[in-house]
Design an enzyme around this catalytic site. Structure first.
Site, PDB file in Angstrom:
ATOM      1  N   LYS A  69      52.296  64.432  69.009  1.00  0.00           N
ATOM      2  CA  LYS A  69      52.948  63.034  69.376  1.00  0.00           C
ATOM      3  C   LYS A  69      54.478  62.724  68.875  1.00  0.00           C
ATOM      4  CE  LYS A  69      48.670  60.626  70.878  1.00  0.00           C
ATOM      5  NZ  LYS A  69      48.066  59.387  71.100  1.00  0.00           N
TER       6      LYS A  69
ATOM      7  N   LYS B 109      43.467  68.443  79.856  1.00  0.00           N
ATOM      8  CA  LYS B 109      42.442  67.203  79.810  1.00  0.00           C
ATOM      9  C   LYS B 109      43.049  65.893  80.531  1.00  0.00           C
ATOM     10  CE  LYS B 109      42.541  64.536  75.703  1.00  0.00           C
ATOM     11  NZ  LYS B 109      42.513  62.854  76.604  1.00  0.00           N
TER      12      LYS B 109
ATOM     13  N   LYS C  67      45.126  59.283  79.160  1.00  0.00           N
ATOM     14  CA  LYS C  67      45.745  57.910  79.595  1.00  0.00           C
ATOM     15  C   LYS C  67      47.271  58.312  79.540  1.00  0.00           C
ATOM     16  CE  LYS C  67      43.112  55.163  76.746  1.00  0.00           C
ATOM     17  NZ  LYS C  67      43.599  55.202  75.415  1.00  0.00           N
TER      18      LYS C  67
HETATM   19  P1  ATP Z   1      45.892  58.967  74.804  1.00  0.00           P
HETATM   20  O1  ATP Z   1      46.434  60.239  76.026  1.00  0.00           O
HETATM   21  O2  ATP Z   1      46.633  57.572  74.696  1.00  0.00           O
HETATM   22  O3  ATP Z   1      45.577  59.936  73.637  1.00  0.00           O
HETATM   23  P2  ATP Z   1      43.268  59.250  75.912  1.00  0.00           P
HETATM   24  O4  ATP Z   1      42.842  59.536  77.378  1.00  0.00           O
HETATM   25  O5  ATP Z   1      43.250  60.567  75.170  1.00  0.00           O
HETATM   26  O6  ATP Z   1      44.440  58.373  75.663  1.00  0.00           O
HETATM   27  P3  ATP Z   1      41.871  57.901  73.663  1.00  0.00           P
HETATM   28  O7  ATP Z   1      41.905  56.748  73.547  1.00  0.00           O
HETATM   29  O8  ATP Z   1      42.726  58.774  72.927  1.00  0.00           O
HETATM   30  O9  ATP Z   1      42.268  58.416  75.172  1.00  0.00           O
HETATM   31  O10 ATP Z   1      40.259  58.433  73.518  1.00  0.00           O
HETATM   32  C1  ATP Z   1      39.459  57.570  73.653  1.00  0.00           C
HETATM   33  C2  ATP Z   1      37.852  58.279  73.709  1.00  0.00           C
HETATM   34  O11 ATP Z   1      37.892  59.043  75.019  1.00  0.00           O
HETATM   35  C3  ATP Z   1      37.790  59.407  72.762  1.00  0.00           C
HETATM   36  O12 ATP Z   1      36.365  59.410  72.149  1.00  0.00           O
HETATM   37  C4  ATP Z   1      38.197  60.579  73.164  1.00  0.00           C
HETATM   38  O13 ATP Z   1      37.572  61.754  72.729  1.00  0.00           O
HETATM   39  C5  ATP Z   1      37.555  60.474  74.772  1.00  0.00           C
HETATM   40  N1  ATP Z   1      38.287  61.196  75.709  1.00  0.00           N
HETATM   41  C6  ATP Z   1      39.622  61.237  76.004  1.00  0.00           C
HETATM   42  N2  ATP Z   1      40.007  61.994  77.065  1.00  0.00           N
HETATM   43  C7  ATP Z   1      38.970  62.568  77.353  1.00  0.00           C
HETATM   44  C8  ATP Z   1      38.517  63.684  78.408  1.00  0.00           C
HETATM   45  N3  ATP Z   1      39.488  64.034  79.187  1.00  0.00           N
HETATM   46  N4  ATP Z   1      37.231  63.889  78.688  1.00  0.00           N
HETATM   47  C9  ATP Z   1      36.345  63.425  77.544  1.00  0.00           C
HETATM   48  N5  ATP Z   1      36.676  62.751  76.908  1.00  0.00           N
HETATM   49  C10 ATP Z   1      37.662  62.213  76.677  1.00  0.00           C
HETATM   50 MG    MG Z   2      43.811  60.789  72.899  1.00  0.00          MG
END
Ligand code: ATP
Ligand code: MG
Length: 336
Positions: free
Chosen positions: A113, A199, A202
């Site tokens: 990040k 993956k 967000k």
């Molecule tokens: P950011 O990109 O801001 O890090 P993110 O999409 O990775 O957002 P987080 O808030 O970091 O979301 O994660 C929330 C939960 O969702 C965590 O338990 C993480 O392991 C799970 N998670 C995030 N992305 C995935 C994915 N693509 N598949 C399965 N689980 C996910």
């Molecule tokens: Mg994340």
């Protein structure tokens, strides 16, 4: 013996997508009657990257409503907002003073990040895992559901707990519980719609890469119409050369609630033109009940406020107890 305590959170940095739902929240919902659950909205973590104040506020409420809409039930689960409980920030400070700097400099998420942010990296981004340790240890959690991306941070949490216990506690009377990871083998890792090797996230700048839980039927139709596929006819799981096929079949399987073998059989002879409308339909139908509940919750904010107030009351009781225990051990309440 009482139920084991489980704790986790999501940052209010955008709308939940299918990866968050299928990989995390749906598992929390399914397991909630087996555990004593604490699930929070990690709004203090959300400001470790540049943020907009109004969006932070909107996303926080929206995420709380989505927790409930997805099926988290206040009967079984304490739902709260991290910033409502000042013990998180206070314990993080105490931990800062016992955590070696080089433990944080090794964290992969920080490196990744920080790279994206160039010059504008805050101390908060470096300190993120210490705050996360405070989040977990305040509740003396037994288990923390973790995805691949959070394993290193949980390891650090365990190291901080062990260090505090060693330096200021006794072997018979440890101050903090050292938590274990809760790894669910069936936990799905959902990939981006524009690249099956990345993956779904967000923070991916492309809206096209993810389906959020609040996408309209038209948005879902469009995203699936344009999502990346391959030129092969016939669809199958577990072909390492076809990551998009693997991802889209997995999404179909999870959203339709069928067994993998049933999906493999149904889709074995299909082309994309036949498969995509099917996938679109199960997604629209699968998300509809969540969206209906979400709309109802957002039109009557009082219920939502009530849940968060109750969550705050329940969570702060435990959090403050742990904070006092740590402060006592560090010497803050000794008589003059
Ligand atoms: P950011 O990109 O801001 O890090 P993110 O999409 O990775 O957002 P987080 O808030 O970091 O979301 O994660 C929330 C939960 O969702 C965590 O338990 C993480 O392991 C799970 N998670 C995030 N992305 C995935 C994915 N693509 N598949 C399965 N689980 C996910
Ligand atoms: Mg994340």
């Amino acid at each position: 013996m009482g139920k084991q305590r489980v704790l986790s959170g999501v940052q209010p940095t955008g709308t939940l997508h299918l990866g968050n739902y299928l990989g995390a929240i749906r598992n929390w919902v399914e397991g909630q009657s087996n555990y004593e659950n604490y699930f929070f909205i990690a709004d203090l973590h959300a400001i470790t990257v540049p943020h907009d104040p109004q969006q932070l506020a909107d996303n926080t409420y929206s995420l709380a409503a989505l927790y409930l809409a997805c099926g988290l039930d206040p009967e079984h689960t304490t739902i709260f907002v991290q910033s409502h409980i000042s013990a998180h920030a206070e314990l993080a400070w105490l931990f800062n003073c016992i955590t070696p700097l080089n433990w944080l400099e090794r964290m992969i998420q920080f490196k990744e990040k920080a790279l994206k942010q160039g010059e504008n990296v805050s101390i908060g981004l470096l300190d993120y895992p210490v705050l996360q340790a405070a989040d977990i240890l305040l509740y003396q959690a037994d288990l923390v559901p973790v995805g691949e991306d959070q394993k290193q941070h949980l390891e650090l949490t365990r190291d901080i707990a062990a260090r505090l216990n060693f330096q200021y506690g006794t072997e018979e009377n440890p101050i903090l519980k050292v938590p274990e990871p809760l790894i669910r083998p069936e936990g799905a890792r959902i990939m981006s719609l524009t690249d099956g090797t990345n993956k779904m996230s967000k923070s991916d700048p492309s809206e096209q890469s993810r389906i959020t839980l609040l996408d309209t039927p038209d948005q879902i139709r469009n995203k699936i119409k344009r999502c990346k596929t391959d030129p092969v006819r016939g669809l199958s799981f577990d072909d390492p050369d076809r990551p998009e096929c693997q991802n889209l079949l997995t999404l179909y399987q999870l959203m339709s609630g069928q067994a993998k073998t049933a999906v493999a059989e149904e889709c074995a002879e299909m082309g994309w033109g036949q498969f995509k409308p099917l996938l679109t339909e199960v997604m629209i139908e699968g998300l509809r009940p969540i969206q209906d509940r979400y709309t109802a919750l957002m039109t009557n904010k009082q219920d939502l406020e009530g849940v968060l107030q109750q969550g705050k009351d329940q969570a702060s009781e435990i959090a403050n107890k742990t904070l006092t225990k740590v402060k006592d051990a560090l010497g803050y309440s000794r008589p003059l």
